[in-house]
Write a protein that holds these residues in place. Sequence first.
Motif, PDB file in Angstrom:
ATOM      1  N   LEU A  46       0.820  -1.203   0.000  1.00 19.18           N
ATOM      2  CA  LEU A  46       0.000   0.000   0.000  1.00 19.18           C
ATOM      3  C   LEU A  46       0.861   1.263   0.000  1.00 19.18           C
ATOM      4  CD1 LEU A  46      -2.870   1.105   0.077  1.00 19.18           C
ATOM      5  CD2 LEU A  46      -2.774   0.968   2.568  1.00 19.18           C
ATOM      6  N   GLU A  47       1.898   1.280   0.819  1.00 20.07           N
ATOM      7  CA  GLU A  47       2.796   2.444   0.871  1.00 20.07           C
ATOM      8  C   GLU A  47       3.487   2.668  -0.470  1.00 20.07           C
ATOM      9  OE1 GLU A  47       5.434   1.688   4.146  1.00 20.07           O
ATOM     10  OE2 GLU A  47       3.796   1.804   5.609  1.00 20.07           O
TER      11      GLU A  47
ATOM     12  N   GLY B 231       2.520   1.568  -3.445  1.00 19.82           N
ATOM     13  CA  GLY B 231       1.509   1.946  -4.433  1.00 19.82           C
ATOM     14  C   GLY B 231       1.108   3.403  -4.307  1.00 19.82           C
ATOM     15  N   ALA B 232       0.954   3.889  -3.092  1.00 19.71           N
ATOM     16  CA  ALA B 232       0.593   5.298  -2.889  1.00 19.71           C
ATOM     17  C   ALA B 232       1.692   6.220  -3.403  1.00 19.71           C
ATOM     18  CB  ALA B 232       0.324   5.555  -1.406  1.00 19.71           C
ATOM     19  N   ARG B 233       2.951   5.826  -3.229  1.00 27.16           N
ATOM     20  CA  ARG B 233       4.070   6.642  -3.744  1.00 27.16           C
ATOM     21  C   ARG B 233       4.091   6.656  -5.266  1.00 27.16           C
ATOM     22  NH1 ARG B 233       6.937   4.047   0.449  1.00 27.16           N
ATOM     23  NH2 ARG B 233       7.811   2.585  -1.059  1.00 27.16           N
TER      24      ARG B 233
ATOM     25  N   LEU C 131       1.461   6.508  -7.308  1.00 29.92           N
ATOM     26  CA  LEU C 131       0.316   7.193  -7.913  1.00 29.92           C
ATOM     27  C   LEU C 131       0.732   8.585  -8.363  1.00 29.92           C
ATOM     28  CD1 LEU C 131      -2.596   6.292  -5.474  1.00 29.92           C
ATOM     29  CD2 LEU C 131      -2.253   5.441  -7.799  1.00 29.92           C
TER      30      LEU C 131
ATOM     31  N   GLN D  70       0.759  12.389  -8.693  1.00 27.60           N
ATOM     32  CA  GLN D  70       0.351  13.434  -7.767  1.00 27.60           C
ATOM     33  C   GLN D  70       0.128  14.709  -8.569  1.00 27.60           C
ATOM     34  OE1 GLN D  70      -0.170  12.914  -4.454  1.00 27.60           O
ATOM     35  NE2 GLN D  70       0.320  10.774  -4.833  1.00 27.60           N
TER      36      GLN D  70
END
Length: 156
Positions: free
Chosen positions: A140-141, A143-145, A147, A149
């Motif tokens: 999750l960490e 994947g969030a990075r 994405l 922005q």
Amino acid sequence: MQPQGDGDVLSQALKMVRRHRGMTAIAVAKQMQVPLRTYERFEAGGNRLNLDYIRRFAVATKSDANAIVMAVLIGSPSLARHSADNKLVTTVTIGGARFNALLGEDIARLDARAIILAVCAMYDDLIAEHDRQQLASRWLEQGARELPQPPPRRDR
């Protein structure tokens, strides 16, 4: 390293849990309904193991009384802190109580090998669950990075 006495282990365990909860000795003593000086002696490990006080402390700090006792038995004060939130040792104790209620005297007839294998399997399952939780958190960490922005909008 010199072996610790029960009082030293208890003292460290209680302090770890109290600090984890962000509580003062005064607050815990009040919740336990004992004078501050009595609590200070208890937390210092100066008295004999007092199960009533351990239970009161656990209620006051919302921690695991059984983990505090087990911490003393195995000489590892950190077990009390590590189990404070998830009540690991209380959960195992409840299972033991239910197992005793179901099998009673037949427990004595169980083969030690079967018991060891069952306990090892339980802990192996918990380790595997821990590993899955860690993997999911890392996924999750990452994947969030990854994405995109978008830049902040100036018109808001």
